[in-house]
Motif scaffolding. Structure first.
Motif, short mmCIF file in Angstrom:
data_model
loop_
_atom_site.label_atom_id
_atom_site.label_comp_id
_atom_site.label_asym_id
_atom_site.label_seq_id
_atom_site.Cartn_x
_atom_site.Cartn_y
_atom_site.Cartn_z
N ARG A 169 -5.96 -5.50 -2.76
CA ARG A 169 -5.59 -4.19 -3.29
C ARG A 169 -4.16 -4.22 -3.84
N HIS A 189 -4.15 -5.91 -7.15
CA HIS A 189 -4.75 -5.00 -8.12
C HIS A 189 -3.76 -3.91 -8.55
N ASN A 190 -3.19 -3.29 -7.55
CA ASN A 190 -2.28 -2.18 -7.86
C ASN A 190 -1.06 -2.68 -8.62
N TYR A 191 -0.49 -3.78 -8.16
CA TYR A 191 0.74 -4.25 -8.80
C TYR A 191 0.48 -4.72 -10.22
N ASP A 225 0.83 -1.20 0.00
CA ASP A 225 0.00 0.00 0.00
C ASP A 225 0.87 1.25 0.00
N ALA A 256 2.45 1.74 -3.38
CA ALA A 256 1.47 2.29 -4.34
C ALA A 256 1.26 3.77 -4.07
N PRO A 284 -9.82 2.76 -1.83
CA PRO A 284 -10.53 2.02 -2.88
C PRO A 284 -9.66 0.92 -3.48
N ILE A 285 -10.33 -0.11 -4.02
CA ILE A 285 -9.58 -1.10 -4.80
C ILE A 285 -9.87 -0.79 -6.26
N ARG A 292 4.32 5.79 -5.16
CA ARG A 292 4.40 5.82 -6.63
C ARG A 292 3.44 6.86 -7.18
N ILE A 305 -7.34 1.20 -9.30
CA ILE A 305 -6.17 2.04 -9.42
C ILE A 305 -6.53 3.48 -9.85
N ASN A 316 -1.68 -3.42 -12.14
CA ASN A 316 -1.74 -2.16 -12.88
C ASN A 316 -0.35 -1.58 -13.14
N PHE A 317 0.49 -1.65 -12.09
CA PHE A 317 1.84 -1.11 -12.26
C PHE A 317 2.59 -1.88 -13.34
#
Lengths: 152, 783
Positions: free
Chosen positions: B547, B550-552, A19, A22, A123-124, A25, A126, B554-555
Motif C-alpha cells: 500500500r 502504491h500510495n507513494y 500509512d 498518506a 484499500p490498496i 495528506r 489511491i 501516486n503521490f
C-alpha cells in the motif's frame, strides 16, 4: 449550528509511517481542520487516553472525539486497546473506528462484539483510499453528532 | 455346537414337559426305607409304606415317635452330634435295628432336606466288607490302571472295565455329552452276547434337563429292579412343609416312569449311573446296565462313585493332553503372530496377516480366511465369493452380539450359507471392532459325516390326542445311521483360544492406531488454525508495504508529474498497476486458503436463479456483447449456494473473457446420467459435435440408460480454446496461459478455486477443448 464545544480532536493509532503520511495528506486536502493526534502503538494510545506516561500533562492531552484504530500494532495491539476502552466506564463513549488491512472475519466479528463503532478495511487503491477517508471525515465530523468532551 | 440336536429341540418346541417334577415323586424304591425326621426333637414325621417288611414296624407305629425308640439313644447320639456338619463324612452309618427279631443290620444314609432330615436305611449285605481295607482293596487296582491311561479314550476304557468287574453288570458304558447335550458312547465293556453300543449317539432329549440336574447334584443312582412297585410315603405331604418331600438327594428316590419305560425298552432290568462332572458341569455318565434285577451293595457303590470322582478329576488333565502335538504347533504359530503383530501399524496389518510367514489358516486349521478392513475383503484360501461374504457379514452383525462367534454348522443357522457349505460349513468370526467394521473370518469346508444314532432320533415325541406333545421313551435302540450334511469338523477349544489371543493382539494395534489418529487430528487442527492465522498475517504484512508503494507512487505522480517526462510518469503508472496486481494475487491466495476451511452450507438450490444472478453481475462490468444460451432449465441440486455461485462466476467470466470471435456465445447446460467421467474419451466426440453443427448445434445430452442420473453441468464457449498440452495445468494455482495484459488479465486462481469448490462438493471438474474453436468445462456436484 453553533458549536457548543471548542473543538473536535481525532486520535489516529497507526504504526505505519507511510500509512499515516498518506492519511494525513488526504485528510488535509479535505480541509479537515481539527487537531489530529497520532500514537504509534497500543501502549502509547492507552497512555494518551489515561493521561499517563509521556501524556501525564493533562492540559496538553485532550479527550479525542473519535479514535481511528489500526488492529495490528506492535506491543499492545488494536484488539486489546479496543477491548479496554470499550470496558472503561468513562472512555467507552468515545467512538472507535477500526481502520485495518485485516479482512479476517474473526477480527470483524470480535471487534463488533466488543462494541466497535465501525470497521473499515484499508484499500490498496489511491482513489478508493481517498474516497474512504473522505467518507470517514464527512460521516463522523459532519453528519454525526459526537458526544461532548466531559471536561471541556 | 451340535446343530442337529439343536434343530430337533427347536422343532419339538417342548413345553416344560422336560421339567417333569422327578425330584418329588412321593415314593421310593422298595429296597430300603425312608424316614423323615423333625430336626428339633428328632421325631419321625413321615415314613415310606414298607417299614413293616424291613423294620418290623407298621408306619403308624413309627409316625410321631422319637427316633430314639427305633434306633436307641446310643445310635442316635452317634450321628446327632454331627447334624450341623458334613453328612458325607458320616455316611454310611452302620446301624442295628434292635427291636427286630434278629437284630437287623442296616446301612444308613442321612441328609438334610428343605424341611427336616431324611434318613434312608438299606439292609446291609451279609458278606459286605465295610472297613477301610475293604474299600482300598476294591479301588486300588482300578486307580493304578486309570493313572497309567494316557488318553481320554484309554481312561474311559479302563473305567468301564473296572466298574464292570466291581459290579458284575452286563454292560458298562461311558457317555459323553456335547455342547447341545446329545450323548455319545465313548467307552464300553459288555458281555459278549450283547450288541455293542460303542460309538452310538443319543439325542439330548433322551435325558431331560431335570434329570441332568439331579445327576449333577447326586453322584450315583441305583435302580436294582426296574419292575419295582413304588412305595408311597405316609403321609403324602411332608408335615413340616405341607408340600411333597424333596427327594433330590435321596438315593431311594422313585424313578420317573418314563425312564423306567426307556430302560425296559432297552431290555435293562437293573441300572446304575455315576455322574462325571467337569468343572461343575455334567460332562457325562458312567452307565451300568444289567439284564436281570441286581442289587449293588452300598460299599461297591461307594467305590464306583469314588472311581467316578477320580475320573472326573482326571478328565481335565486328560483332555489337556489330547492332541498335545497339535497344541504345541498352534502355540508356535500363535507365538509368531504375537511377536509380529504388535510391530505393525494399521496399514501393514492386513498384509502382515495374510503373509505366508504367518500362518493365518493354520492358526485354526481353516481352509479359508477373509479379513474385512476399511470396507473391503482380503481373502486367503477357499472362501465364499465377495457378494456372499458381504451378506454373511450383514447376517453376522444382525445375529451375533459377541466378539467371537463360531459354529461347525453354519448352514443350519444361516440359510444362505447352504449354497457354499462345501467351502464354509464351519465359521469362526472374530470382531475386532464393530464400529469400524473390522472382522476376521475363518472357514472350514463341509465334511460329510455318518452319525450312528441309537435309534432314529427324529421320533422321540408322542403327540397326544389333545395335540399336546409328550416326551416318550425311545422304542428302538437299533442302529440308525444318518449322514450329516452342512457340518465341518468342530473347532477345538485350543483353536478358539488361539483366535482370542490373536484378537487381543490386533485390538491393541487398533487402539494404538486410534490414539495416533486422535493425536494427528489435534495436530492437524492446530496447524490448520496456524495456517489460517498465517494467511491473514502474511497477507496483512505483505499488503502494508504494498500500500505504501502504491500510495507513494501516486503521490509522486501528483506532486512531481509536471517535472517528470512522459516516460517517467508512465513508469510510475506501471508501478501503481503492478501493486494492484500484487494485491489481487494476495487476495486470491487468501481466498483459496480459506475455501477449504469454510463449512459447506448444503441446501436445495435452483441453479437457474444462481446463473441469472451471476449473469446479472457479470453483465454490469464485462462483455455485454456475449450471447448466453441456456438450452433447457437447469435442475435444482443440493449444494452451497454461495460457493456454487462463485463457481459459475469463475467459469462464466473465463468463458466470456477468453474469446476473440466476432460473435461470442456461451452455453450453459447439463447432461443427464453417469457416463464414464473420463477426460480423454469425450474429446473426439466434442470435436465432431462442433464440426457437425459448426459449434452452434444445440446441446444434445448423451443418452444414458442407467438411472439415477447425476447431472453433468457444462459451460461451453466458442472462445480461443486451450492447447492440449495445457489441459492438465490450467487448474493449477496461479498457472496462467496468457500475459497479464491479455484478455482482461486475471490472477490465475479462478479455476483453482472452481476446482476446489467442485471437489468440496464431492464432484469432479474437467475440460475439453479445441484450440482456436472453444472450450467446454464439465463439472458435477456429487460423485
Amino acid at each position: 449550528m453553533t458549536p457548543a464545544h471548542p473543538t473536535h480532536t481525532l486520535l489516529v493509532v497507526e504504526d505505519s509511517d507511510e500509512d499515516f503520511a498518506a492519511f494525513e495528506r488526504i485528510v488535509r486536502r479535505l480541509s479537515f481542520t481539527y487537531p489530529i493526534y497520532r500514537c504509534g502503538d497500543g501502549d502509547q494510545a492507552l497512555d494518551f487516553l489515561y493521561r499517563t506516561g509521556v501524556y501525564a500533562e493533562p492540559d496538553l492531552v485532550p479527550r479525542p472525539s473519535l479514535i481511528l484504530l489500526d488492529l495490528n500494532l506492535p506491543g499492545t495491539d488494536g484488539r486489546e486497546v479496543l477491548g479496554e476502552v470499550k470496558q472503561h466506564e468513562d472512555l467507552k463513549t468515545i467512538p472507535i473506528v477500526v481502520f485495518t488491512t485485516s479482512s479476517n472475519p474473526r477480527d470483524i466479528e470480535t471487534c463488533y462484539e466488543q462494541g466497535v463503532n465501525g470497521y473499515i478495511i484499508k484499500p490498496i487503491d489511491i482513489q478508493k483510499l481517498t474516497r474512504t477517508i473522505q467518507l470517514i471525515v464527512e460521516y463522523w465530523f459532519e453528519a454525526i453528532t459526537l458526544p461532548y468532551p466531559l471536561e471541556l | 455346537m451340535n446343530s442337529i440336536a439343536r434343530d430337533r429341540m427347536a422343532t419339538l418346541d417342548l413345553p416344560p414337559g422336560d421339567r417333569e417334577p422327578i425330584h418329588i415323586p412321593g415314593a421310593i424304591q422298595p429296597h430300603g426305607v425312608l424316614l423323615l425326621i423333625r430336626e428339633a426333637d428328632l421325631t419321625i414325621v413321615q415314613v415310606s409304606a414298607n417299614t413293616a417288611a424291613l423294620l418290623g414296624r407298621e408306619p403308624e407305629e413309627l409316625l410321631n415317635t422319637p427316633l430314639n425308640d427305633l434306633l436307641g439313644a446310643a445310635q442316635v447320639e452317634m450321628f446327632s452330634a454331627c447334624l450341623d456338619g458334613d453328612f458325607n463324612s458320616i455316611n454310611p452309618l452302620h446301624l442295628m435295628i434292635p427291636h427286630t427279631q434278629q437284630a437287623q443290620r442296616m446301612d444308613g444314609m442321612i441328609h438334610q432336606t428343605e424341611a427336616g432330615l431324611i434318613l434312608e436305611l438299606e439292609p446291609a449285605q451279609p458278606e459286605e466288607e465295610t472297613d477301610v481295607f475293604g474299600f482300598y482293596h476294591l479301588v486300588k487296582g482300578a486307580l493304578n490302571r486309570m493313572q497309567s491311561a494316557m488318553t481320554l479314550e484309554q481312561l474311559g476304557q479302563v473305567i468301564v472295565q473296572e466298574i464292570r468287574q466291581l459290579t458284575g453288570c452286563d454292560r458298562v458304558m461311558v457317555y459323553q455329552f456335547d455342547d447341545s447335550g446329545a450323548g455319545q458312547v465313548i467307552a464300553e465293556a459288555r458281555q459278549d452276547a450283547l450288541i455293542p453300543y460303542l460309538g452310538l449317539h443319543y439325542p439330548a432329549i433322551d435325558i431331560p434337563n431335570s434329570a441332568r440336574q439331579l445327576y449333577t447334584l447326586n453322584g450315583l443312582r441305583l435302580i436294582p429292579d426296574v419292575h419295582y412297585q413304588p412305595v408311597p410315603l405316609i403321609p403324602v405331604l411332608n408335615p413340616l412343609s405341607d408340600r411333597p418331600t424333596d427327594l433330590s438327594l435321596a438315593v431311594l428316590r422313585s424313578v420317573s416312569p418314563c425312564h423306567i419305560e426307556y430302560l425296559q425298552n432297552m431290555a435293562v432290568a437293573a441300572s446304575m449311573s455315576i455322574s462325571l462332572i467337569k468343572q461343575g458341569r455334567l460332562w457325562g455318565l458312567i452307565a451300568c446296565h444289567h439284564g436281570t434285577p441286581k442289587f449293588i451293595p452300598y460299599a461297591v457303590r461307594i467305590a464306583c462313585e469314588f472311581l467316578g470322582q477320580v475320573m472326573s478329576m482326571e478328565l481335565i488333565a486328560k483332555e489337556a493332553n489330547e492332541d498335545l502335538d497339535y497344541k504345541m504347533k498352534l502355540k508356535s504359530i500363535q507365538a509368531k503372530f504375537l511377536e509380529t503383530i504388535p510391530q505393525q501399524n494399521q496399514h501393514s496389518l492386513i498384509n502382515c496377516l495374510i503373509s505366508p510367514d504367518l500362518q493365518l489358516l493354520d492358526l485354526v486349521s481353516a481352509q479359508g480366511a477373509a479379513i474385512y478392513w476399511n470396507g473391503e475383503f482380503t481373502t486367503l484360501g477357499n472362501t465364499p465369493g465377495p457378494n456372499a461374504l458381504n451378506r454373511l457379514l450383514e447376517w453376522l452383525e444382525s445375529h451375533t452380539e459377541d466378539n467371537l462367534f463360531y459354529t461347525d454348522a453354519l448352514p443350519s443357522l444361516c440359510q444362505e450359507a447352504e449354497s457354499y457349505r462345501s467351502i464354509a460349513s464351519g465359521l469362526i468370526a472374530l470382531t475386532i471392532s464393530r464400529t469400524n467394521r473390522n472382522y476376521i473370518l475363518w472357514f472350514r469346508p463341509e465334511v460329510l459325516q455318518t452319525v450312528n444314532w441309537g435309534g432314529n432320533p427324529n421320533q422321540p415325541v408322542e403327540i397326544l390326542e389333545n395335540g399336546e406333545k409328550r416326551l416318550t421313551p425311545r422304542q428302538s435302540f437299533a442302529l440308525w445311521q444318518e449322514t450329516v450334511r452342512g457340518k465341518s469338523l468342530p473347532w477345538k477349544a485350543c483353536e478358539i483360544e488361539a483366535v482370542q489371543e490373536l484378537s487381543s493382539a490386533i485390538v491393541g494395534i487398533v487402539l494404538r492406531h486410534a490414539d495416533e489418529l486422535a493425536r494427528i487430528n489435534i495436530e492437524l487442527e492446530r496447524s490448520n488454525t496456524e495456517l489460517d492465522a498465517f494467511a491473514y498475517v502474511a497477507s496483512h504484512d505483505l499488503k502494508e508495504p504494498l500500500r505504501g508503494i502504491h500510495n507513494y507512487a501516486n503521490f509522486l505522480i501528483e506532486d512531481y508529474g509536471h517535472v517528470l517526462s512522459e516516460d517517467g510518469v508512465s513508469k510510475l503508472q506501471t508501478l501503481v498497476r503492478l501493486t494492484q496486481r500484487m494485491e489481487d494475487l494476495i487476495n486470491s491466495l487468501l481466498h483459496f486458503s480459506r475455501l477449504g476451511r469454510v463449512e459447506l452450507n448444503l441446501q436445495r438450490v435452483d441453479l437457474n436463479t444462481v446463473v441469472k444472478n451471476v449473469l446479472d453481475v457479470l453483465s454490469i462490468s464485462k462483455e455485454p456483447e456475449v450471447k448466453i444460451r441456456i438450452p433447457r432449465p437447469l435442475p435444482t441440486v443440493l449444494c452451497d449456494r454461495i460457493q456454487v455461485a462463485e463457481l459459475f462466476t469463475n467459469l462464466l467470466s473465463n468463458a466470456m473473457k477468453y474469446n476473440n470471435k466476432a460473435e461470442k456465445w456461451v452455453e450453459i447446460g447439463f447432461l443427464e446420467g453417469s457416463r464414464e467421467l473420463g477426460v480423454g474419451n469425450r474429446d473426439k466426440r466434442g470435436k465432431e459435435d462442433r464440426e457437425d453443427g459448426g459449434g452452434t448445434s444445440s446441446s444434445s445430452p448423451s443418452p444414458s440408460p442407467s438411472p439415477p442420473p447425476t447431472p453433468i453441468f457444462y459451460i461451453r464457449d466458442n472462445g480461443i480454446g486451450i492447447r492440449d498440452r495445457h489441459l492438465d495445468n490450467i487448474f493449477r494455482i496461479f498457472k496462467r496461459l496468457h500475459g497479464p495484459s491479455q484478455y482482461g488479465g486475471g490472477t490465475g486462481a479462478g479455476l483453482t478455486i472452481a476446482k476446489k469448490i467442485v471437489e468440496r462438493h464431492g464432484g469432479r471438474i474437467w475440460v475439453e477443448s479445441t484450440y482456436g474453436e472453444g472450450s467446454t468445462f464439465y463439472f458435477t456436484l456429487q460423485s
